[in-house]
Design a protein around this motif. Structure first.
Motif, mmCIF file in Angstrom:
data_model
loop_
_atom_site.group_PDB
_atom_site.id
_atom_site.type_symbol
_atom_site.label_atom_id
_atom_site.label_comp_id
_atom_site.label_asym_id
_atom_site.label_seq_id
_atom_site.Cartn_x
_atom_site.Cartn_y
_atom_site.Cartn_z
ATOM 1 N N ILE A 220 0.864 -1.261 0.133
ATOM 2 C CA ILE A 220 -0.027 0.020 0.123
ATOM 3 C C ILE A 220 0.857 1.452 0.081
ATOM 4 N N LYS A 221 1.922 1.227 0.836
ATOM 5 C CA LYS A 221 2.854 2.493 1.067
ATOM 6 C C LYS A 221 3.513 2.518 -0.404
ATOM 7 N N LYS A 222 3.760 1.603 -0.946
ATOM 8 C CA LYS A 222 4.804 1.884 -2.100
ATOM 9 C C LYS A 222 3.961 2.344 -3.186
ATOM 10 N N ILE A 223 2.844 1.717 -3.662
ATOM 11 C CA ILE A 223 1.798 2.071 -4.471
ATOM 12 C C ILE A 223 1.484 3.541 -4.295
ATOM 13 N N LYS A 224 1.140 3.896 -2.874
ATOM 14 C CA LYS A 224 0.880 5.212 -2.832
ATOM 15 C C LYS A 224 1.766 6.389 -3.228
ATOM 16 N N LYS A 225 3.028 5.935 -2.970
ATOM 17 C CA LYS A 225 4.230 6.704 -3.405
ATOM 18 C C LYS A 225 4.668 6.517 -4.721
ATOM 19 N N ALA A 226 4.131 5.713 -5.312
ATOM 20 C CA ALA A 226 4.549 5.588 -6.770
ATOM 21 C C ALA A 226 4.233 6.811 -7.618
ATOM 22 N N LYS A 227 5.307 7.121 -8.579
ATOM 23 C CA LYS A 227 4.957 8.445 -9.319
ATOM 24 C C LYS A 227 3.920 8.074 -10.367
ATOM 25 N N SER A 228 2.984 8.846 -10.563
ATOM 26 C CA SER A 228 1.881 8.805 -11.520
ATOM 27 C C SER A 228 1.685 9.882 -12.331
ATOM 28 N N ASP A 229 0.674 10.898 -12.124
ATOM 29 C CA ASP A 229 0.583 11.916 -12.885
ATOM 30 C C ASP A 229 -0.544 12.761 -12.566
ATOM 31 N N SER A 230 -0.532 14.105 -12.514
ATOM 32 C CA SER A 230 -1.480 14.925 -11.784
ATOM 33 C C SER A 230 -2.636 15.183 -12.592
ATOM 34 N N ASP A 272 -9.102 10.203 -10.909
ATOM 35 C CA ASP A 272 -7.516 10.468 -10.679
ATOM 36 C C ASP A 272 -6.931 9.122 -10.333
ATOM 37 N N TYR A 273 -5.665 9.234 -10.262
ATOM 38 C CA TYR A 273 -4.647 8.286 -10.306
ATOM 39 C C TYR A 273 -4.737 7.584 -8.883
ATOM 40 N N SER A 274 -5.385 8.444 -7.948
ATOM 41 C CA SER A 274 -5.350 7.673 -6.562
ATOM 42 C C SER A 274 -6.258 6.584 -6.434
ATOM 43 N N TYR A 275 -7.395 6.873 -7.551
ATOM 44 C CA TYR A 275 -8.556 5.572 -7.745
ATOM 45 C C TYR A 275 -7.986 4.213 -8.089
ATOM 46 N N LEU A 276 -6.920 4.357 -9.188
ATOM 47 C CA LEU A 276 -6.265 3.441 -9.581
ATOM 48 C C LEU A 276 -5.328 2.799 -8.748
ATOM 49 N N LYS A 277 -4.567 3.701 -8.113
ATOM 50 C CA LYS A 277 -3.807 3.169 -6.859
ATOM 51 C C LYS A 277 -4.661 2.387 -5.763
ATOM 52 N N THR A 278 -5.537 2.814 -5.342
ATOM 53 C CA THR A 278 -6.194 2.093 -4.345
ATOM 54 C C THR A 278 -6.756 0.551 -4.862
#
Ligand code: AMP
Ligand code: TRP
Length: 334
Positions: A220-230, A272-278
């Motif tokens: 969870i921590k690593k995916i949250k911190k992963a670079k994505s896009d604004s 948002d990318y946060s949706y994908l990340k979850t």
């Protein structure tokens, strides 16, 4: 035997296996063992082309073996062993050193990457690494080699060496020309910190990769911190061309959920990318953490892991010796 499909592949015991190894290679290893004769090797002789602490190397060979088993490789179906326990690998590598050409090795991009700016200081082993890899494959006359895209050039070299041996020693079709089996959709998993670099064991930051032994919290921590896009997720994959980190995350999600990239994008467009990340963290936890847990469990029984390697080596050695006998004869060695 040479007409039958025979699969060979190797993984270096140089530390934590990661998601790139899993999606690029191991998953394929497991599915191939259903329909083909398969040989999977922990390539310890390749590992020492870069200095390894002996104690760590010993542990890493067992850990890689445990991860092989934890992902679903079955020692009753596939031959699982460590390279140094079958001396034919080193012997054939020497013969192939004399077939392979310096000009061919000079083109290898992995050597250039790994040797860095001071090539004079790289080990000779690192330079001739691809010849040992060709020996691994040809020792068993393997026909198919499942690998990630980063190994494509080495596979092409193995084919060139096989072809030259067959020509030089006048034995057409003696070595089959091994075919790479590279995953179609996602052959190169990229670093979570830099989408232009492949995910690798050697990148300094552990945040760049998902290790097979990561816990749910770490994932969870690593995916949250992963670079994505604004910006939000676009509705067309072409718009991701210059956004390698975002594309990488979408690719990984598609691969794990067994969907095409297009389908994932059409479902997530506008989010948002946060949706994908979850969602990505959830599917990764489901897929990866059982492998890590099983690896840890297997590591508690080292005698069992050593027994698996020993049995595998015995089986591999029988094939290797039979082929070596013919190889020595072709070359004129008594
Ligand atoms: P190695 O850990 O370098 O011995 O690699 C073992 C296998 O994993 C090889 O088939 C590699 O091609 C594959 N592999 C390693 N890193 C990646 C990556 N980032 N993406 C896809 N496949 C990979
Ligand atoms: N060079 C491969 C890697 O780093 C490992 C390897 C060694 C291999 N021998 C092999 C892969 C033979 C396939 C076949 O990933």
């Amino acid at each position: 035997m040479s007409k039958k499909k025979l699969v060979f592949s190797g993984v270096q015991p140089t530390g934590n296996l990661h998601l790139g190894n899993y999606l690029g290679a191991l998953k394929n290893f497991v599915s191939l063992q259903k329909n083909a004769e398969c040989i999977y090797c922990v390539v310890d002789l390749h590992a020492i082309t870069v200095f390894q602490d002996p104690g760590h190397l010993h542990d890493n060979v067992l850990e890689t073996t445990a991860s092989f088993l934890a992902t679903g490789l079955d020692p009753d179906k596939s031959i699982i062993f460590n390279q140094s326990s079958v001396s034919g690998h080193a012997e054939l590598a020497w013969i192939l050193n004399c077939v392979s050409r310096v000009g061919w090795l000079n083109r290898m991009t992995q050597f250039k990457d790994k040797a860095g700016s001071d090539k004079e200081k790289a080990s000779v082993g690192l330079y001739i690494y691809p010849n040992l890899m060709a020996a691994d494959i040809l020792l068993y006359k393997a026909t198919h080699v499942p690998v990630g895209a980063d190994q494509k050039q080495h596979l092409e070299l193995s084919r060139d060496i096989a072809q030259k041996f067959n020509n030089d020693f006048n034995c057409k079709d003696f070595f089959p020309l091994p075919e790479p089996l590279i995953p179609k959709n996602i052959s190169r998993i990229m670093s979570l910190r830099d989408g232009t670099k492949k995910m690798s064991k050697s990148e300094e930051s552990d945040y760049s990769r998902i290790n097979l032994k990561d816990t749910a919290d770490e994932i969870i921590k690593k995916i949250k911190k992963a670079k994505s896009d604004s910006e939000t997720i676009p509705d067309d994959a072409k718009l991701l061309k210059n956004k390698p980190e975002a594309l990488n995350l979408l690719n990984i999600y598609s691969e794990i959920t067994k969907n095409s990239l297009e389908k994932t994008i059409s479902e997530m467009a506008g989010e948002d990318y946060s949706y994908l990340k979850t969602k990505l963290a959830e599917v990764l936890i489901d897929e990866i953490t059982p492998v890590g847990k099983e690896t840890q469990k297997l590591l508690k029984d080292k005698p069992y892991l050593k027994k698996v390697l020993k049995k595998g080596s015995e089986k591999a050695n029988i094939i290797a010796e039979e082929n070596l006998k013919n190889i020595r004869e072709k070359v004129g060695l008594i």
